[in-house]
Design a protein around this motif. Structure first.
Motif, PDB file in Angstrom:
ATOM      1  N   GLN A   1     -17.642  21.016  27.924  1.00  0.00           N
ATOM      2  CA  GLN A   1     -17.325  22.429  27.858  1.00  0.00           C
ATOM      3  C   GLN A   1     -15.921  22.844  27.271  1.00  0.00           C
ATOM      4  O   GLN A   1     -15.881  23.560  26.382  1.00  0.00           O
ATOM      5  CB  GLN A   1     -17.450  23.092  29.208  1.00  0.00           C
ATOM      6  CG  GLN A   1     -18.966  23.213  29.648  1.00  0.00           C
ATOM      7  CD  GLN A   1     -19.147  23.730  31.111  1.00  0.00           C
ATOM      8  OE1 GLN A   1     -18.125  23.808  31.863  1.00  0.00           O
ATOM      9  NE2 GLN A   1     -20.286  24.267  31.783  1.00  0.00           N
ATOM     10  N   ILE A   2     -14.884  22.105  27.868  1.00  0.00           N
ATOM     11  CA  ILE A   2     -13.484  22.268  27.513  1.00  0.00           C
ATOM     12  C   ILE A   2     -13.275  21.772  25.787  1.00  0.00           C
ATOM     13  O   ILE A   2     -12.747  22.387  25.192  1.00  0.00           O
ATOM     14  CB  ILE A   2     -12.685  21.370  28.252  1.00  0.00           C
ATOM     15  CG1 ILE A   2     -12.804  21.846  29.870  1.00  0.00           C
ATOM     16  CG2 ILE A   2     -11.105  21.595  27.923  1.00  0.00           C
ATOM     17  CD1 ILE A   2     -12.418  23.346  29.918  1.00  0.00           C
ATOM     18  N   SER A   3     -14.052  20.608  25.676  1.00  0.00           N
ATOM     19  CA  SER A   3     -13.656  20.281  24.246  1.00  0.00           C
ATOM     20  C   SER A   3     -14.384  21.187  23.160  1.00  0.00           C
ATOM     21  O   SER A   3     -13.691  21.489  22.165  1.00  0.00           O
ATOM     22  CB  SER A   3     -14.264  18.747  23.956  1.00  0.00           C
ATOM     23  OG  SER A   3     -13.557  17.786  24.927  1.00  0.00           O
ATOM     24  N   LEU A   4     -15.502  21.478  23.517  1.00  0.00           N
ATOM     25  CA  LEU A   4     -16.378  22.434  22.256  1.00  0.00           C
ATOM     26  C   LEU A   4     -15.765  23.772  22.672  1.00  0.00           C
ATOM     27  O   LEU A   4     -15.596  24.350  21.465  1.00  0.00           O
ATOM     28  CB  LEU A   4     -17.897  22.373  22.854  1.00  0.00           C
ATOM     29  CG  LEU A   4     -18.394  21.114  22.531  1.00  0.00           C
ATOM     30  CD1 LEU A   4     -20.109  21.262  23.060  1.00  0.00           C
ATOM     31  CD2 LEU A   4     -18.289  20.693  21.147  1.00  0.00           C
ATOM     32  N   LEU A   5     -15.353  24.439  23.826  1.00  0.00           N
ATOM     33  CA  LEU A   5     -14.836  25.524  23.752  1.00  0.00           C
ATOM     34  C   LEU A   5     -13.424  25.772  22.749  1.00  0.00           C
ATOM     35  O   LEU A   5     -13.383  26.712  22.132  1.00  0.00           O
ATOM     36  CB  LEU A   5     -14.496  25.970  25.006  1.00  0.00           C
ATOM     37  CG  LEU A   5     -13.781  27.451  25.294  1.00  0.00           C
ATOM     38  CD1 LEU A   5     -14.801  28.561  24.916  1.00  0.00           C
ATOM     39  CD2 LEU A   5     -13.471  27.546  26.825  1.00  0.00           C
ATOM     40  N   ILE A   6     -12.725  24.749  23.277  1.00  0.00           N
ATOM     41  CA  ILE A   6     -11.322  24.636  22.341  1.00  0.00           C
ATOM     42  C   ILE A   6     -11.398  24.695  20.911  1.00  0.00           C
ATOM     43  O   ILE A   6     -10.900  25.245  20.171  1.00  0.00           O
ATOM     44  CB  ILE A   6     -10.394  23.833  23.084  1.00  0.00           C
ATOM     45  CG1 ILE A   6      -9.858  24.214  24.434  1.00  0.00           C
ATOM     46  CG2 ILE A   6      -9.192  23.504  21.976  1.00  0.00           C
ATOM     47  CD1 ILE A   6      -9.116  23.197  25.246  1.00  0.00           C
ATOM     48  N   ALA A   7     -12.400  23.527  20.583  1.00  0.00           N
ATOM     49  CA  ALA A   7     -12.683  23.474  18.942  1.00  0.00           C
ATOM     50  C   ALA A   7     -13.301  24.502  18.403  1.00  0.00           C
ATOM     51  O   ALA A   7     -13.106  24.976  17.288  1.00  0.00           O
ATOM     52  CB  ALA A   7     -13.698  22.059  18.979  1.00  0.00           C
ATOM     53  N   PHE A   8     -14.398  25.218  18.875  1.00  0.00           N
ATOM     54  CA  PHE A   8     -15.119  26.335  18.266  1.00  0.00           C
ATOM     55  C   PHE A   8     -13.941  27.458  18.183  1.00  0.00           C
ATOM     56  O   PHE A   8     -14.124  28.216  17.164  1.00  0.00           O
ATOM     57  CB  PHE A   8     -16.215  26.828  19.007  1.00  0.00           C
ATOM     58  CG  PHE A   8     -17.326  26.021  18.983  1.00  0.00           C
ATOM     59  CD1 PHE A   8     -18.146  25.882  17.579  1.00  0.00           C
ATOM     60  CD2 PHE A   8     -18.010  25.473  20.004  1.00  0.00           C
ATOM     61  CE1 PHE A   8     -19.028  25.049  17.399  1.00  0.00           C
ATOM     62  CE2 PHE A   8     -19.141  24.474  19.645  1.00  0.00           C
ATOM     63  CZ  PHE A   8     -19.644  24.493  18.297  1.00  0.00           C
ATOM     64  N   LEU A   9     -13.374  27.856  19.341  1.00  0.00           N
ATOM     65  CA  LEU A   9     -12.308  28.816  19.366  1.00  0.00           C
ATOM     66  C   LEU A   9     -11.104  28.849  18.398  1.00  0.00           C
ATOM     67  O   LEU A   9     -10.893  29.819  17.368  1.00  0.00           O
ATOM     68  CB  LEU A   9     -11.836  29.440  20.620  1.00  0.00           C
ATOM     69  CG  LEU A   9     -12.724  29.822  21.591  1.00  0.00           C
ATOM     70  CD1 LEU A   9     -12.140  30.020  23.007  1.00  0.00           C
ATOM     71  CD2 LEU A   9     -13.507  31.078  21.277  1.00  0.00           C
ATOM     72  N   ALA A  10     -10.670  27.517  18.147  1.00  0.00           N
ATOM     73  CA  ALA A  10      -9.699  27.364  17.330  1.00  0.00           C
ATOM     74  C   ALA A  10     -10.247  27.296  15.893  1.00  0.00           C
ATOM     75  O   ALA A  10      -9.481  27.503  14.874  1.00  0.00           O
ATOM     76  CB  ALA A  10      -8.956  25.995  17.534  1.00  0.00           C
ATOM     77  N   THR A  11     -11.425  26.882  15.710  1.00  0.00           N
ATOM     78  CA  THR A  11     -11.938  26.810  14.549  1.00  0.00           C
ATOM     79  C   THR A  11     -12.307  28.163  13.883  1.00  0.00           C
ATOM     80  O   THR A  11     -11.837  28.529  12.813  1.00  0.00           O
ATOM     81  CB  THR A  11     -13.241  26.038  14.450  1.00  0.00           C
ATOM     82  OG1 THR A  11     -13.080  24.874  14.641  1.00  0.00           O
ATOM     83  CG2 THR A  11     -13.942  26.061  12.912  1.00  0.00           C
ATOM     84  N   VAL A  12     -12.453  29.114  14.676  1.00  0.00           N
ATOM     85  CA  VAL A  12     -12.829  30.530  14.389  1.00  0.00           C
ATOM     86  C   VAL A  12     -11.230  31.241  14.159  1.00  0.00           C
ATOM     87  O   VAL A  12     -11.362  31.984  13.027  1.00  0.00           O
ATOM     88  CB  VAL A  12     -13.461  31.416  15.483  1.00  0.00           C
ATOM     89  CG1 VAL A  12     -13.582  32.873  15.451  1.00  0.00           C
ATOM     90  CG2 VAL A  12     -14.775  31.069  15.670  1.00  0.00           C
ATOM     91  N   LEU A  13     -10.627  30.867  14.645  1.00  0.00           N
ATOM     92  CA  LEU A  13      -9.048  31.464  14.273  1.00  0.00           C
ATOM     93  C   LEU A  13      -8.618  30.846  13.190  1.00  0.00           C
ATOM     94  O   LEU A  13      -7.770  31.841  12.278  1.00  0.00           O
ATOM     95  CB  LEU A  13      -8.019  30.968  15.651  1.00  0.00           C
ATOM     96  CG  LEU A  13      -6.781  31.578  15.663  1.00  0.00           C
ATOM     97  CD1 LEU A  13      -6.675  33.340  15.410  1.00  0.00           C
ATOM     98  CD2 LEU A  13      -5.734  31.097  16.644  1.00  0.00           C
ATOM     99  N   SER A  14      -8.675  29.640  12.808  1.00  0.00           N
ATOM    100  CA  SER A  14      -8.451  29.245  11.560  1.00  0.00           C
ATOM    101  C   SER A  14      -9.113  29.518  10.456  1.00  0.00           C
ATOM    102  O   SER A  14      -8.497  30.129   9.531  1.00  0.00           O
ATOM    103  CB  SER A  14      -8.492  27.636  11.542  1.00  0.00           C
ATOM    104  OG  SER A  14      -7.719  27.113  12.305  1.00  0.00           O
ATOM    105  N   VAL A  15     -10.466  29.900  10.734  1.00  0.00           N
ATOM    106  CA  VAL A  15     -11.228  30.557   9.526  1.00  0.00           C
ATOM    107  C   VAL A  15     -10.919  31.822   9.113  1.00  0.00           C
ATOM    108  O   VAL A  15     -10.966  32.324   8.039  1.00  0.00           O
ATOM    109  CB  VAL A  15     -12.876  30.356   9.857  1.00  0.00           C
ATOM    110  CG1 VAL A  15     -13.617  31.052   9.045  1.00  0.00           C
ATOM    111  CG2 VAL A  15     -13.249  28.712   9.994  1.00  0.00           C
ATOM    112  N   VAL A  16     -10.634  32.713  10.059  1.00  0.00           N
ATOM    113  CA  VAL A  16     -10.261  33.866   9.961  1.00  0.00           C
ATOM    114  C   VAL A  16      -9.029  34.155   9.420  1.00  0.00           C
ATOM    115  O   VAL A  16      -8.898  34.980   8.387  1.00  0.00           O
ATOM    116  CB  VAL A  16     -10.234  34.881  11.338  1.00  0.00           C
ATOM    117  CG1 VAL A  16      -9.573  36.276  11.347  1.00  0.00           C
ATOM    118  CG2 VAL A  16     -11.678  34.906  12.060  1.00  0.00           C
ATOM    119  N   ILE A  17      -8.043  33.513   9.627  1.00  0.00           N
ATOM    120  CA  ILE A  17      -6.699  33.705   9.172  1.00  0.00           C
ATOM    121  C   ILE A  17      -6.699  33.057   7.802  1.00  0.00           C
ATOM    122  O   ILE A  17      -6.105  33.836   7.002  1.00  0.00           O
ATOM    123  CB  ILE A  17      -5.581  32.999   9.965  1.00  0.00           C
ATOM    124  CG1 ILE A  17      -5.470  33.728  11.402  1.00  0.00           C
ATOM    125  CG2 ILE A  17      -4.223  32.936   9.331  1.00  0.00           C
ATOM    126  CD1 ILE A  17      -4.537  32.907  12.183  1.00  0.00           C
ATOM    127  N   GLY A  18      -7.099  31.733   7.527  1.00  0.00           N
ATOM    128  CA  GLY A  18      -7.340  31.186   6.086  1.00  0.00           C
ATOM    129  C   GLY A  18      -8.235  32.042   5.322  1.00  0.00           C
ATOM    130  O   GLY A  18      -7.661  32.000   4.093  1.00  0.00           O
TER     131      GLY A  18
END
Length: 329
Positions: A119-136
């Motif tokens: 839960q922790i690994s996937l939650l952080i990975a997905f949210l961080a990916t969404v943030l990177s994708v939106v900004i990038g």
């Protein structure tokens, strides 16, 4: 002299019948074509199915643990040798009640902690990916479309972020997090800070890809046609460029998620991620490193969880790239 061939007029098909008949050729969308290619790639399909299964296991972890395991923070010291402080029995004391065995000293269920750690690994990975994708994506499209001074400023910002020592900064920042800030506290605050660090400092990677694709797309005929019809820049960005950038963004996102899983595991392993007793894969590996000589089994479940998760995402990402862009093969 041969007899002339006679054709029955009633046997000839009318144009309307040809158009409406069962033999009509139907066009396929790009999504249908990509899905057909992806279905033929059995390795990528297996990786995608495992990713779906992993997400379901993370979401349904409380239900699965209630049926097949025990609470992740529940001690079972009766299953631990009092003298050696290691689990009783081979393979870490694995049994039908404890599928992956128990931890040394306290006897916590490893199976339950691996599930809750996902839960922790996937939650952080997905949210961080969404943030990177939106900004990038936003900055990459703006830089590639407008060019000039805007492109130069954003490109230099990308260079600065790419040269930034991310791991050192993460260790320094996460290590001095207060107990409460921004209305958050405890694990919620640490998760938010880790997501911000990973997502905000990783956007240049996808930003460069999107910028390069935008530089190519802005010279295409459909963009010139939209301009000739009086379309404004905002319309061209939303309706003409972004739909054509979905494929590279989607592919890179599937390849960025496993990198974020590894980064979160590294932070937890170093002791600056989500703190105990909350289960994380990196934290479990850190605890297992202290017992690798007397109980090497303890290291295997969380290590395999990280390995298989990263491998599944990478295989699915490679297959998705080939399906969406067969020229990349």
């Amino acid at each position: 002299m041969s007899t002339p061939l006679e054709i029955d007029p009633s046997a000839t098909a009318q144009p309307e019948a040809v158009l409406a008949g069962p033999g009509r050729i139907e066009g396929r969308s790009l999504g249908q074509i990509a899905w057909g290619r992806l279905k033929r790639d059995k390795v990528a399909l297996a990786g995608g199915l495992f990713v779906v299964l992993l997400v379901l296991c993370a979401v349904l972890a409380p239900l699965i643990v209630g049926v097949l395991g025990h609470p992740p923070d529940e001690f079972h010291q009766e299953l631990v040798d009092a003298d050696l402080q290691t689990p009783i029995g081979p393979f870490g004391g694995a049994s039908w009640d404890f599928l992956f065995g128990v931890e040394p000293i306290n006897g916590r269920d490893i199976f339950s902690r691996v599930l809750y750690g996902s839960q922790i690994s996937l939650l952080i990975a997905f949210l961080a990916t969404v943030l990177s994708v939106v900004i990038g994506t936003t900055l990459g499209v703006v830089a590639g479309f407008f060019g000039g001074v805007v492109d130069s400023l954003i490109s230099r910002a990308m260079d600065i972020f790419l040269a930034f020592p991310l791991l050192v900064f993460a260790l320094a920042l996460v290590g001095v997090i207060p107990d409460e800030a921004f209305g958050l506290s405890g694990d919620s605050l640490r998760i938010a800070v880790i997501v911000f660090i990973i997502g905000f400092f990783n956007w240049p990677y996808i930003g460069r890809i999107v910028r390069g694709q935008t530089l190519s797309l802005r010279e295409r005929e459909f963009v010139d046609a939209a301009r000739s019809l009086g379309a404004r820049n905002g319309y061209i960005l939303r309706k003409e460029l972004l739909p054509n950038l979905v494929a590279p963004i989607l592919v890179y996102s599937t390849l960025l998620i496993p990198s974020n899983v590894l980064f979160e595991a590294a932070l937890s392993y170093l002791g600056v991620g989500v703190q105990p007793p909350r289960a994380t894969w990196g934290g479990m590996l850190s605890d297992a490193a202290k017992w690798y000589q007397t109980d090497p089994w303890f290291m295997l479940p969380p290590g395999l969880a990280i390995f298989v998760t990263v491998l599944a995402f990478n295989l699915f990402g490679d297959g998705l790239r080939d399906a969406l862009d067969p020229r990349s093969r």
